[in-house]
Motif scaffolding. Structure first.
Motif, PDB file in Angstrom:
ATOM      1  N   ALA A  56      38.565 -42.590  -5.220  1.00 55.22           N
ATOM      2  CA  ALA A  56      39.415 -42.534  -6.419  1.00 55.22           C
ATOM      3  C   ALA A  56      38.566 -42.334  -7.670  1.00 55.22           C
ATOM      4  O   ALA A  56      37.645 -43.102  -7.936  1.00 55.22           O
ATOM      5  CB  ALA A  56      40.235 -43.814  -6.545  1.00 55.22           C
ATOM      6  N   ASP A  57      38.890 -41.295  -8.418  1.00 56.11           N
ATOM      7  CA  ASP A  57      38.203 -41.012  -9.672  1.00 56.11           C
ATOM      8  C   ASP A  57      38.926 -41.627 -10.866  1.00 56.11           C
ATOM      9  O   ASP A  57      38.306 -41.967 -11.871  1.00 56.11           O
ATOM     10  CB  ASP A  57      38.101 -39.495  -9.887  1.00 56.11           C
ATOM     11  N   TYR A  58      40.248 -41.740 -10.757  1.00 58.97           N
ATOM     12  CA  TYR A  58      41.082 -42.281 -11.836  1.00 58.97           C
ATOM     13  C   TYR A  58      42.089 -43.257 -11.260  1.00 58.97           C
ATOM     14  O   TYR A  58      42.505 -43.125 -10.101  1.00 58.97           O
ATOM     15  CB  TYR A  58      41.842 -41.162 -12.566  1.00 58.97           C
ATOM     16  N   LEU A  59      42.491 -44.213 -12.084  1.00 54.72           N
ATOM     17  CA  LEU A  59      43.529 -45.177 -11.731  1.00 54.72           C
ATOM     18  C   LEU A  59      44.597 -45.149 -12.824  1.00 54.72           C
ATOM     19  O   LEU A  59      44.267 -45.306 -14.006  1.00 54.72           O
ATOM     20  CB  LEU A  59      42.955 -46.591 -11.639  1.00 54.72           C
ATOM     21  N   TYR A  60      45.833 -44.950 -12.443  1.00 50.14           N
ATOM     22  CA  TYR A  60      46.973 -44.992 -13.366  1.00 50.14           C
ATOM     23  C   TYR A  60      47.827 -46.174 -12.911  1.00 50.14           C
ATOM     24  O   TYR A  60      48.581 -46.068 -11.938  1.00 50.14           O
ATOM     25  CB  TYR A  60      47.793 -43.704 -13.288  1.00 50.14           C
ATOM     26  N   ARG A  61      47.687 -47.294 -13.614  1.00 46.36           N
ATOM     27  CA  ARG A  61      48.367 -48.515 -13.185  1.00 46.36           C
ATOM     28  C   ARG A  61      49.429 -48.915 -14.195  1.00 46.36           C
ATOM     29  O   ARG A  61      49.154 -49.037 -15.385  1.00 46.36           O
ATOM     30  CB  ARG A  61      47.357 -49.655 -13.039  1.00 46.36           C
TER      31      ARG A  61
END
Length: 163
Positions: A111-116
């Motif tokens: 995972a390069d990005y996390l959208y939480r």
């Protein structure tokens, strides 16, 4: 580039009985706006919870099930390695991992990005998000959610450090 997108309660709950244990219109709009015109990856249970392939997205399924069990419009991968080999063909595109827990666990290292979406209260459920070491990520954006008395929330976007 792989990006995780999910909603999580304060007690780390992300699901109940194969579905979301809440309805937050603002979160649904954020999910749709963020993933529209992108590729999405999910497992069998998450795909089943949608009831159909999500429109205006290329639906990728990581499962051990036979590809003939799915609509022709989706692409089925039976191994993580095959999926990652495919994803590597799109180095400048964001491909969103949308669940479930086992898929997040399997792809966490990539995972390069996390959208939480962070829900600011505990919620009853049977599925919790995998453990993520946030020391490996930098918070790059935080957005307040629209007022929701039942489920106060906000959105966070993280980028993996050293990328």
């Amino acid at each position: 580039m792989l990006a995780f997108i999910w909603a999580e309660a304060a007690n780390k709950v992300i699901g109940k009985n194969g579905n979301l244990p809440w309805h937050i219109a603002d979160d649904m709009a954020f999910f749709k706006e963020t993933t529209l015109n992108h590729q999405i990856i999910c497992g069998y249970t998450t795909f089943k919870s949608f009831g159909r392939p999500l429109p205006k997205r290329k639906n990728l399924i990581l499962t051990h099930r036979d590809p003939s069990e799915f609509p022709e419009s989706v692409t089925v991968f039976n191994s993580k390695d095959d999926l990652l080999q495919y994803a590597n063909k799109f180095p400048n595109e964001m491909i969103f991992v949308v669940g479930g827990r086992a898929i997040y666990q399997e792809l966490l290292l990539y995972a390069d990005y996390l959208y939480r979406t962070k829900i600011d209260k505990n919620v009853d459920g049977d599925t919790k998000m995998v453990e993520i070491n946030y020391d490996n990520f930098k918070l790059i954006k935080k957005i307040d959610g629209k007022d929701n008395l039942d489920y106060p929330h906000h959105f966070e976007i993280y980028q993996r450090k050293n990328k």
